[in-house]
Write a protein that holds these residues in place. Structure first.
Motif, PDB file in Angstrom:
ATOM      1  N   LYS A 188       6.441   1.430  -2.865  1.00 34.13           N
ATOM      2  CA  LYS A 188       5.782   0.336  -2.685  1.00 34.13           C
ATOM      3  C   LYS A 188       5.499   0.056  -0.952  1.00 34.13           C
ATOM      4  O   LYS A 188       4.615  -0.404  -0.626  1.00 34.13           O
ATOM      5  N   GLU A 189       6.775   0.446  -0.306  1.00 36.14           N
ATOM      6  CA  GLU A 189       6.598   0.428   1.178  1.00 36.14           C
ATOM      7  C   GLU A 189       5.378   1.308   1.790  1.00 36.14           C
ATOM      8  O   GLU A 189       5.322   1.200   3.009  1.00 36.14           O
ATOM      9  N   THR A 190       5.237   2.391   0.959  1.00 35.61           N
ATOM     10  CA  THR A 190       4.095   3.085   1.533  1.00 35.61           C
ATOM     11  C   THR A 190       2.732   2.357   1.892  1.00 35.61           C
ATOM     12  O   THR A 190       2.073   3.005   2.636  1.00 35.61           O
ATOM     13  N   SER A 191       2.474   1.207   1.526  1.00 34.92           N
ATOM     14  CA  SER A 191       1.292   0.606   1.870  1.00 34.92           C
ATOM     15  C   SER A 191       1.261   0.077   3.343  1.00 34.92           C
ATOM     16  O   SER A 191       0.245   0.082   3.806  1.00 34.92           O
ATOM     17  N   VAL A 192       2.323   0.363   3.931  1.00 32.16           N
ATOM     18  CA  VAL A 192       2.331   0.267   5.677  1.00 32.16           C
ATOM     19  C   VAL A 192       1.652   1.650   6.269  1.00 32.16           C
ATOM     20  O   VAL A 192       1.439   1.625   7.415  1.00 32.16           O
ATOM     21  N   PHE A 193       1.526   2.642   5.648  1.00 28.43           N
ATOM     22  CA  PHE A 193       1.412   3.666   6.122  1.00 28.43           C
ATOM     23  C   PHE A 193      -0.083   3.681   6.792  1.00 28.43           C
ATOM     24  O   PHE A 193      -0.518   4.442   7.605  1.00 28.43           O
ATOM     25  N   SER A 194      -0.926   2.605   6.304  1.00 31.34           N
ATOM     26  CA  SER A 194      -2.472   2.681   6.807  1.00 31.34           C
ATOM     27  C   SER A 194      -2.427   2.290   8.310  1.00 31.34           C
ATOM     28  O   SER A 194      -3.372   2.491   8.932  1.00 31.34           O
ATOM     29  N   THR A 195      -1.275   1.674   8.744  1.00 26.02           N
ATOM     30  CA  THR A 195      -1.287   1.312  10.339  1.00 26.02           C
ATOM     31  C   THR A 195      -1.028   2.515  11.288  1.00 26.02           C
ATOM     32  O   THR A 195      -1.222   2.456  12.386  1.00 26.02           O
ATOM     33  N   ILE A 196      -0.813   3.637  10.522  1.00 26.00           N
ATOM     34  CA  ILE A 196      -0.822   4.877  11.534  1.00 26.00           C
ATOM     35  C   ILE A 196      -2.158   5.677  11.224  1.00 26.00           C
ATOM     36  O   ILE A 196      -1.771   7.119  11.276  1.00 26.00           O
ATOM     37  N   SER A 197      -2.754   5.388  10.493  1.00 28.09           N
ATOM     38  CA  SER A 197      -4.164   6.020  10.070  1.00 28.09           C
ATOM     39  C   SER A 197      -4.012   6.928   9.227  1.00 28.09           C
ATOM     40  O   SER A 197      -4.681   8.043   9.113  1.00 28.09           O
ATOM     41  N   LEU A 198      -3.125   6.795   8.223  1.00 32.83           N
ATOM     42  CA  LEU A 198      -2.825   7.694   7.158  1.00 32.83           C
ATOM     43  C   LEU A 198      -3.810   7.538   5.920  1.00 32.83           C
ATOM     44  O   LEU A 198      -3.839   5.997   5.644  1.00 32.83           O
ATOM     45  N   MET A 199      -4.533   8.116   5.438  1.00 32.73           N
ATOM     46  CA  MET A 199      -5.662   7.709   4.304  1.00 32.73           C
ATOM     47  C   MET A 199      -4.797   7.646   2.899  1.00 32.73           C
ATOM     48  O   MET A 199      -5.125   8.293   1.881  1.00 32.73           O
ATOM     49  N   ASP A 200      -3.933   6.550   2.879  1.00 32.14           N
ATOM     50  CA  ASP A 200      -3.417   6.202   1.607  1.00 32.14           C
ATOM     51  C   ASP A 200      -4.081   5.184   0.929  1.00 32.14           C
ATOM     52  O   ASP A 200      -5.238   5.011   1.113  1.00 32.14           O
ATOM     53  N   LEU A 201      -3.604   4.761  -0.268  1.00 32.15           N
ATOM     54  CA  LEU A 201      -4.187   3.859  -1.060  1.00 32.15           C
ATOM     55  C   LEU A 201      -4.730   2.256  -0.149  1.00 32.15           C
ATOM     56  O   LEU A 201      -5.983   2.165  -0.412  1.00 32.15           O
ATOM     57  N   MET A 202      -3.826   2.058   0.462  1.00 28.22           N
ATOM     58  CA  MET A 202      -4.316   0.680   1.273  1.00 28.22           C
ATOM     59  C   MET A 202      -5.324   1.047   2.291  1.00 28.22           C
ATOM     60  O   MET A 202      -6.279   0.288   2.571  1.00 28.22           O
ATOM     61  N   PHE A 203      -5.161   2.170   2.930  1.00 26.59           N
ATOM     62  CA  PHE A 203      -5.954   2.321   4.113  1.00 26.59           C
ATOM     63  C   PHE A 203      -7.321   2.557   3.539  1.00 26.59           C
ATOM     64  O   PHE A 203      -8.455   1.974   4.065  1.00 26.59           O
ATOM     65  N   THR A 204      -7.723   3.328   2.293  1.00 24.47           N
ATOM     66  CA  THR A 204      -8.587   3.379   1.770  1.00 24.47           C
ATOM     67  C   THR A 204      -9.507   2.194   1.201  1.00 24.47           C
ATOM     68  O   THR A 204     -10.784   2.027   1.624  1.00 24.47           O
ATOM     69  N   ALA A 205      -8.564   1.287   0.584  1.00 25.88           N
ATOM     70  CA  ALA A 205      -9.337   0.132   0.047  1.00 25.88           C
ATOM     71  C   ALA A 205      -9.473  -0.687   1.333  1.00 25.88           C
ATOM     72  O   ALA A 205     -10.995  -1.385   1.297  1.00 25.88           O
ATOM     73  N   LYS A 206      -8.922  -0.756   2.545  1.00 22.44           N
ATOM     74  CA  LYS A 206      -9.468  -1.582   3.563  1.00 22.44           C
ATOM     75  C   LYS A 206     -10.575  -1.033   4.336  1.00 22.44           C
ATOM     76  O   LYS A 206     -11.398  -1.761   4.631  1.00 22.44           O
ATOM     77  N   ASP A 207     -10.728   0.283   4.198  1.00 18.71           N
ATOM     78  CA  ASP A 207     -11.662   0.973   4.875  1.00 18.71           C
ATOM     79  C   ASP A 207     -13.017   0.518   4.072  1.00 18.71           C
ATOM     80  O   ASP A 207     -14.062   0.553   4.858  1.00 18.71           O
ATOM     81  N   LEU A 208     -12.900   0.910   2.773  1.00 15.29           N
ATOM     82  CA  LEU A 208     -13.992   0.593   1.953  1.00 15.29           C
ATOM     83  C   LEU A 208     -14.530  -0.801   1.979  1.00 15.29           C
ATOM     84  O   LEU A 208     -16.008  -1.216   1.834  1.00 15.29           O
ATOM     85  N   ILE A 209     -13.636  -1.710   2.090  1.00 10.83           N
ATOM     86  CA  ILE A 209     -13.970  -3.303   2.168  1.00 10.83           C
ATOM     87  C   ILE A 209     -14.651  -3.415   3.416  1.00 10.83           C
ATOM     88  O   ILE A 209     -15.779  -4.273   3.553  1.00 10.83           O
ATOM     89  N   GLY A 210     -14.099  -2.811   4.483  1.00 10.67           N
ATOM     90  CA  GLY A 210     -14.883  -2.857   5.870  1.00 10.67           C
ATOM     91  C   GLY A 210     -16.061  -2.658   5.965  1.00 10.67           C
ATOM     92  O   GLY A 210     -17.131  -2.996   6.686  1.00 10.67           O
ATOM     93  N   MET A 211     -16.532  -1.260   5.380  1.00 10.75           N
ATOM     94  CA  MET A 211     -17.706  -0.531   5.369  1.00 10.75           C
ATOM     95  C   MET A 211     -18.902  -1.198   4.431  1.00 10.75           C
ATOM     96  O   MET A 211     -19.994  -1.503   4.917  1.00 10.75           O
TER      97      MET A 211
END
Length: 219
Positions: free
Chosen positions: A156-179
């Motif tokens: 579950k802690e992998t959710s913070v990987f998006s902060t270092i620009s890793l295309m994990d699940l959280m980063f993907t969700a945030k990126d798609l929502i933003g676009m």
């Protein structure tokens, strides 16, 4: 809820899931190694290393993973240590998890009655043989619930990987929502894919825990 949007985004979430699992399980493997080594150091009260291990535990258990990742990813390059984002994720997760795994393994080791060590030594076994063949297997069995809880926690802690620009699940969700501003669809898929990642681990963990308990108590 737009079904067509869900179908369109699923491949992106699949790729993110693969990356998340890859980094997550590599970090967990590292944490298990650190946990065993650290627990053995504390169990045998190795001079100097015991103090270093204690400091390591306190630092990593009492600071957020996000801060640790920032330090590894942004501070280490300042002293000439260059690492990729994926390596940073594995290292950060492994170091955080190692601090928790050490305490879990240590509690398992301490739960084994001293008489078992004395009996093994009286039979002519060395300290190393006693630890490896008698104490450690029982300690791991006792530690199973805690180990499984740590594994789920680390995934579950992998959710913070998006902060270092890793295309994990959280980063993907945030990126798609933003676009595309498809918030409901993106968050729905995020929940679904986290369940896909964590539910099998939870169910398998329950089976392993029952088997470990059966091995100890016979019921």
């Amino acid at each position: 809820m737009d079904i067509d949007i869900l179908k369109e985004y699923i491949p992106l979430y699949k790729e993110a899931l693969i990356l998340t699992l890859k980094i997550g399980w590599q970090g967990i493997f590292l944490s298990l190694i650190l946990g065993l080594i650290g627990a053995a150091i504390l169990h045998f009260k190795v001079p100097v290393l015991k103090t270093i291990t204690g400091i390591y535990i306190e630092i990593f258990r009492n600071t957020p993973l996000l801060v640790q990742l920032f330090f590894i990813y942004f501070a280490l390059p300042k002293v000439g240590i260059q690492i990729t984002a994926e390596t940073c994720g594995v290292l950060g997760l492994g170091l955080l998890g190692g601090a928790y795994m050490i305490e879990t393994f240590r509690s398992g080791l301490e739960s084994i009655p001293t008489i078992q060590t004395e009996s093994a030594l009286s039979l002519g076994m060395t300290n190393g043989q006693t630890f490896y063949h008698v104490i450690l297997p029982q300690a791991v069995s006792v530690s199973v619930p805690g180990l499984l809880a740590n594994v789920i926690f680390l995934l579950k802690e992998t959710s913070v990987f998006s902060t270092i620009s890793l295309m994990d699940l959280m980063f993907t969700a945030k990126d798609l929502i933003g676009m595309y501003a498809k918030t409901i669809e993106c968050l729905f898929l995020l929940v679904v894919f986290y369940l896909i990642m964590l539910l099998p681990v939870s169910l398998l963990g329950a089976i392993i825990e029952r088997r470990a308990r059966y091995g100890q108590f016979g019921d």
